[in-house]
Design a protein around this motif. Structure first.
Motif, short mmCIF file in Angstrom:
data_model
loop_
_atom_site.label_atom_id
_atom_site.label_comp_id
_atom_site.label_asym_id
_atom_site.label_seq_id
_atom_site.Cartn_x
_atom_site.Cartn_y
_atom_site.Cartn_z
N GLN A 20 0.87 -1.27 -0.01
CA GLN A 20 0.09 0.11 0.07
C GLN A 20 0.68 1.25 0.05
O GLN A 20 0.31 2.38 -0.04
CB GLN A 20 -1.07 -0.06 1.18
N CYS A 21 1.90 0.98 0.39
CA CYS A 21 2.75 2.45 0.33
C CYS A 21 4.15 2.04 -0.51
O CYS A 21 4.49 0.92 -0.70
CB CYS A 21 3.20 2.82 1.49
N LEU A 87 0.40 0.95 9.09
CA LEU A 87 -0.30 2.07 8.36
C LEU A 87 -0.02 1.70 6.88
O LEU A 87 -1.20 2.09 5.89
CB LEU A 87 0.19 3.57 8.55
N SER A 88 0.75 0.75 6.45
CA SER A 88 0.63 0.43 5.12
C SER A 88 -0.40 -0.49 4.58
O SER A 88 -0.73 -0.35 3.44
CB SER A 88 1.93 -0.09 4.44
N ARG A 91 -6.47 1.33 5.01
CA ARG A 91 -7.11 2.14 4.21
C ARG A 91 -8.51 2.42 4.74
O ARG A 91 -9.41 1.41 4.71
CB ARG A 91 -7.06 1.83 2.79
N HIS A 92 -8.88 3.42 5.24
CA HIS A 92 -10.15 3.94 5.49
C HIS A 92 -10.38 5.30 5.46
O HIS A 92 -9.57 6.08 5.67
CB HIS A 92 -10.23 3.52 7.14
N THR A 93 -11.53 5.72 5.22
CA THR A 93 -12.06 7.02 5.13
C THR A 93 -11.82 8.00 6.10
O THR A 93 -11.62 9.22 6.00
CB THR A 93 -13.42 7.23 4.30
N SER A 97 -4.00 8.30 5.08
CA SER A 97 -3.30 7.39 4.51
C SER A 97 -1.88 7.39 4.55
O SER A 97 -1.38 8.71 4.04
CB SER A 97 -3.79 7.12 3.20
N TYR A 112 2.74 10.96 4.46
CA TYR A 112 1.18 10.83 4.50
C TYR A 112 0.24 11.65 3.63
O TYR A 112 1.07 12.78 3.20
CB TYR A 112 0.64 11.09 5.77
N GLU A 113 -0.93 11.35 3.31
CA GLU A 113 -1.68 12.12 2.59
C GLU A 113 -1.73 13.38 3.40
O GLU A 113 -1.76 13.43 4.61
CB GLU A 113 -3.13 11.49 2.18
#
Length: 153
Positions: A20-21, A87-88, A91-93, A97, A112-113
Motif C-alpha cells: 500500500q505504500c 499503516l501501509s 485504508r479507511h475514509t 493514509s 502521509y496524505e
C-alpha cells in the motif's frame, strides 16, 4: 511480519511486503520540502517536525505531509518500522493514509496524505470558527468508525 533494526532493516525492507505504500528516495523528500525549509513546517509532534510538500506518484502530483524523525525523539527504528508496517496495510475514509516512507542513513521519514483542513486538535482549539456541536458529533461518529475498523470484525 518481523522487522530488523538499523542497517539490516534498511537493506532487507522492500515494497514486496508493503503493497500500500512505496519507498520514497531522500532526494524526493528534499525536493518536496525544499530541503526541509522551515516555512513548510505545518506541525510538530513526538516523532518530529511535519512538513507540507508535493510528491510525484506516477503521473499524479500529491499534496503530502512529511514527518521527519528528530534525533531527540523518544521513537526509534522499531517504532518507525511498526508504523510503516501497520499503516501501509490500513485504508479507511476516517484515517489518514500512509503514502510512503524513506529510510536513508539516520533519516527516518514518513509520508502521509496531506489534510488541508488541519488536525482535529487544530479545528477544536485553534480555529477562528469553532465547530458546531452537530459537526463535532459527526466527527466523533467518524472516529468511532475508524476505531471499529482497527478492531476488525
Amino acid at each position: 511480519m518481523s522487522f530488523q533494526t538499523g542497517q539490516e532493516a534498511q537493506s532487507s525492507q522492500s515494497l514486496d511486503c508493503l503493497p500500500q505504500c512505496r519507498q520514497v528516495t531522500f532526494s524526493e523528500i528534499q525536493v518536496a520540502t525544499n530541503n526541509f525549509d522551515e516555512s513548510l513546517v505545518v506541525g510538530h509532534g513526538g516523532f518530529g517536525r511535519v512538513y507540507r510538500g508535493t510528491i510525484t506518484n506516477g503521473e499524479s502530483v500529491l499534496d503530502v505531509a512529511i514527518k521527519r524523525l528528530e534525533s531527540t525523539s523518544d521513537q526509534g527504528t522499531a517504532e518507525f518500522w511498526a508504523e510503516v508496517e501497520l499503516l501501509s496495510e490500513l485504508r479507511h475514509t476516517n484515517l489518514v493514509s500512509l503514502i510512503g516512507y524513506c529510510s536513508h542513513g539516520k533519516e527516518m521519514i514518513l509520508v502521509y496524505e496531506y489534510m488541508p483542513n488541519g488536525t482535529l486538535l487544530d479545528r477544536l482549539h485553534k480555529c477562528r470558527f469553532p465547530l458546531t456541536w452537530v459537526r463535532r458529533l459527526k466527527i466523533s461518529i467518524g472516529a468511532a468508525h475508524g476505531l471499529e475498523y482497527f478492531q476488525g470484525d
